[in-house]
Design a protein around this motif. Structure first.
Motif, mmCIF file in Angstrom:
data_model
loop_
_atom_site.group_PDB
_atom_site.id
_atom_site.type_symbol
_atom_site.label_atom_id
_atom_site.label_comp_id
_atom_site.label_asym_id
_atom_site.label_seq_id
_atom_site.Cartn_x
_atom_site.Cartn_y
_atom_site.Cartn_z
ATOM 1 N N TYR A 66 12.919 -78.653 -66.564
ATOM 2 C CA TYR A 66 13.145 -77.591 -67.543
ATOM 3 C C TYR A 66 12.567 -76.281 -67.030
ATOM 4 O O TYR A 66 11.689 -76.255 -66.165
ATOM 5 C CB TYR A 66 12.544 -77.945 -68.904
ATOM 6 C CG TYR A 66 11.030 -77.963 -68.953
ATOM 7 C CD1 TYR A 66 10.297 -76.795 -69.167
ATOM 8 C CD2 TYR A 66 10.332 -79.150 -68.794
ATOM 9 C CE1 TYR A 66 8.916 -76.808 -69.215
ATOM 10 C CE2 TYR A 66 8.949 -79.186 -68.848
ATOM 11 C CZ TYR A 66 8.241 -78.012 -69.056
ATOM 12 O OH TYR A 66 6.872 -78.031 -69.091
ATOM 13 N N ILE A 67 13.071 -75.180 -67.595
ATOM 14 C CA ILE A 67 12.648 -73.841 -67.199
ATOM 15 C C ILE A 67 12.332 -73.053 -68.462
ATOM 16 O O ILE A 67 13.171 -72.930 -69.363
ATOM 17 C CB ILE A 67 13.732 -73.128 -66.372
ATOM 18 C CG1 ILE A 67 14.055 -73.947 -65.118
ATOM 19 C CG2 ILE A 67 13.289 -71.726 -65.993
ATOM 20 C CD1 ILE A 67 15.232 -73.436 -64.333
ATOM 21 N N SER A 68 11.132 -72.493 -68.534
ATOM 22 C CA SER A 68 10.679 -71.804 -69.740
ATOM 23 C C SER A 68 11.165 -70.356 -69.783
ATOM 24 O O SER A 68 11.727 -69.821 -68.814
ATOM 25 C CB SER A 68 9.148 -71.851 -69.814
ATOM 26 O OG SER A 68 8.693 -73.186 -69.860
ATOM 27 N N ASP A 69 10.894 -69.704 -70.909
ATOM 28 C CA ASP A 69 11.413 -68.365 -71.201
ATOM 29 C C ASP A 69 11.140 -67.358 -70.083
ATOM 30 O O ASP A 69 10.050 -67.315 -69.509
ATOM 31 C CB ASP A 69 10.755 -67.820 -72.473
ATOM 32 C CG ASP A 69 11.120 -68.610 -73.720
ATOM 33 O OD1 ASP A 69 11.941 -69.538 -73.633
ATOM 34 O OD2 ASP A 69 10.579 -68.278 -74.791
ATOM 35 N N GLY A 70 12.163 -66.551 -69.818
ATOM 36 C CA GLY A 70 11.988 -65.382 -68.969
ATOM 37 C C GLY A 70 11.923 -65.634 -67.478
ATOM 38 O O GLY A 70 11.672 -64.703 -66.711
ATOM 39 N N SER A 71 12.144 -66.859 -67.044
ATOM 40 C CA SER A 71 12.068 -67.150 -65.604
ATOM 41 C C SER A 71 13.367 -66.771 -64.899
ATOM 42 O O SER A 71 14.455 -66.800 -65.498
ATOM 43 C CB SER A 71 11.755 -68.633 -65.375
ATOM 44 O OG SER A 71 10.436 -68.930 -65.771
ATOM 45 N N GLY A 85 7.074 -72.952 -65.847
ATOM 46 C CA GLY A 85 6.500 -72.157 -66.918
ATOM 47 C C GLY A 85 7.235 -70.850 -67.149
ATOM 48 O O GLY A 85 8.200 -70.528 -66.447
ATOM 49 N N PRO A 86 6.770 -70.052 -68.106
ATOM 50 C CA PRO A 86 7.430 -68.788 -68.426
ATOM 51 C C PRO A 86 7.217 -67.727 -67.347
ATOM 52 O O PRO A 86 6.195 -67.690 -66.680
ATOM 53 C CB PRO A 86 6.769 -68.367 -69.746
ATOM 54 C CG PRO A 86 5.448 -69.057 -69.739
ATOM 55 C CD PRO A 86 5.651 -70.347 -69.029
ATOM 56 N N ASN A 87 8.246 -66.894 -67.184
ATOM 57 C CA ASN A 87 8.189 -65.718 -66.306
ATOM 58 C C ASN A 87 7.913 -66.070 -64.842
ATOM 59 O O ASN A 87 7.292 -65.291 -64.116
ATOM 60 C CB ASN A 87 7.139 -64.724 -66.816
ATOM 61 C CG ASN A 87 7.431 -64.274 -68.224
ATOM 62 O OD1 ASN A 87 8.543 -63.868 -68.543
ATOM 63 N ND2 ASN A 87 6.438 -64.363 -69.101
ATOM 64 N N VAL A 136 7.237 -81.376 -59.955
ATOM 65 C CA VAL A 136 6.461 -80.174 -59.606
ATOM 66 C C VAL A 136 6.196 -79.376 -60.876
ATOM 67 O O VAL A 136 7.081 -79.196 -61.716
ATOM 68 C CB VAL A 136 7.223 -79.313 -58.581
ATOM 69 C CG1 VAL A 136 6.524 -77.979 -58.360
ATOM 70 C CG2 VAL A 136 7.368 -80.066 -57.265
ATOM 71 N N TRP A 137 4.969 -78.880 -61.004
ATOM 72 C CA TRP A 137 4.606 -78.011 -62.129
ATOM 73 C C TRP A 137 4.309 -76.622 -61.582
ATOM 74 O O TRP A 137 3.386 -76.442 -60.786
ATOM 75 C CB TRP A 137 3.394 -78.570 -62.872
ATOM 76 C CG TRP A 137 2.889 -77.711 -63.994
ATOM 77 C CD1 TRP A 137 3.590 -76.773 -64.703
ATOM 78 C CD2 TRP A 137 1.572 -77.704 -64.544
ATOM 79 N NE1 TRP A 137 2.800 -76.182 -65.655
ATOM 80 C CE2 TRP A 137 1.537 -76.746 -65.585
ATOM 81 C CE3 TRP A 137 0.404 -78.427 -64.255
ATOM 82 C CZ2 TRP A 137 0.399 -76.484 -66.319
ATOM 83 C CZ3 TRP A 137 -0.726 -78.153 -65.008
ATOM 84 C CH2 TRP A 137 -0.732 -77.205 -66.028
ATOM 85 N N ILE A 138 5.098 -75.637 -62.011
ATOM 86 C CA ILE A 138 4.885 -74.249 -61.625
ATOM 87 C C ILE A 138 4.454 -73.493 -62.874
ATOM 88 O O ILE A 138 5.224 -73.374 -63.835
ATOM 89 C CB ILE A 138 6.152 -73.629 -61.010
ATOM 90 C CG1 ILE A 138 6.603 -74.443 -59.795
ATOM 91 C CG2 ILE A 138 5.892 -72.185 -60.602
ATOM 92 C CD1 ILE A 138 7.883 -73.946 -59.150
ATOM 93 N N CYS A 139 3.231 -72.998 -62.879
ATOM 94 C CA CYS A 139 2.650 -72.389 -64.080
ATOM 95 C C CYS A 139 3.141 -70.957 -64.287
ATOM 96 O O CYS A 139 3.804 -70.367 -63.416
ATOM 97 C CB CYS A 139 1.132 -72.429 -63.990
ATOM 98 S SG CYS A 139 0.445 -74.098 -63.871
#
Length: 224
Positions: A66-71, A85-87, A136-139
């Motif tokens: 999944y991809i969070s807001d604004g990315s 994460g976002p952005n 993978v977790w990208i903050c």
């Protein structure tokens, strides 16, 4: 050059988003496209969701990621079970830093967004493709530079700028991002690398979900 901003208005932008949402959600199973997200040449897996105002261009994304807001995700091949994460910015583009006298694209290239160019072709063609492994977790607010590979199970800390490859199951952070520590012991990482749990069936993951709650349980399960 046509100034397309004259043609933009909230209603037309909404209709464009709605058309994109309907098109992609009709094609892919269990996909949710958030409000005003923009998709150009994107391939999805299953059970993906995008937050609001996400931009994806020339990219693919594996199951459950999944991809969070604004990315903004460009030129990226992303594996399964990734958490973005976002952005976050992935493959935002590179300007030349040596050889060419100027870093301005009008000097070394001919992009259509410049009002005037001094070249008839692009003389700067860096490797853009980014590879993001599985789990993978990208903050929030991280930037992954063009051409980088992020290994399975890695974590990118918030606000990091990653300009070199990241080893599997490592944690990196900072500007530029540097190694912080490994997530697990070497023998545990070896088992994770061999087992590739993300490629197992959903039935297998559900049946064995308890072993995912503790790396020691997962390790013992695969070494007994």
């Amino acid at each position: 050059m046509v100034d397309r901003s004259y043609l933009q208005n909230p209603f037309f932008e909404y209709l464009k988003w709605l058309k994109t949402k309907i098109k992609y959600q009709a094609k892919y199973k269990n996909l949710k496209v958030g409000y005003m997200s923009r998709l150009i040449n994107v391939v999805f897996g299953q059970y993906n969701w995008l937050g609001n105002n996400v931009i994806m261009i020339n990219s693919s994304i594996g199951d459950f990621s999944y991809i969070s807001d604004g990315s903004v995700i460009s030129e990226t091949e992303m594996g399964k079970f990734c958490s973005i994460g976002p952005n976050v910015r992935i493959a935002p583009g590179k300007h030349p830093t040596h050889t060419f006298v100027s870093t301005h694209p009008a000097i070394y290239s001919n992009p259509d967004y410049c009002m005037k160019n001094f070249q008839t072709k692009d003389h700067h063609n860096p490797k853009r493709n980014v590879i993001i492994g599985n789990d993978v977790w990208i903050c929030a607010n991280a930037v992954i530079a063009d051409g980088v590979t992020v290994g399975d199970g890695a974590i990118i800390a918030a606000n990091a700028v990653v300009n070199s490859d990241v080893e599997p199951y490592s944690i990196v952070g900072g500007i530029p991002a540097t190694f912080i520590r490994k997530r697990f012991k070497d023998e545990q990482i070896n088992v994770l690398n061999r087992s590739k749990w993300w490629d197992q069936s959903l039935d297998w993951i559900e049946k064995n979900s308890d072993i995912f709650l503790d790396i020691e349980d997962y390790y013992r399960f695969h070494t007994k």
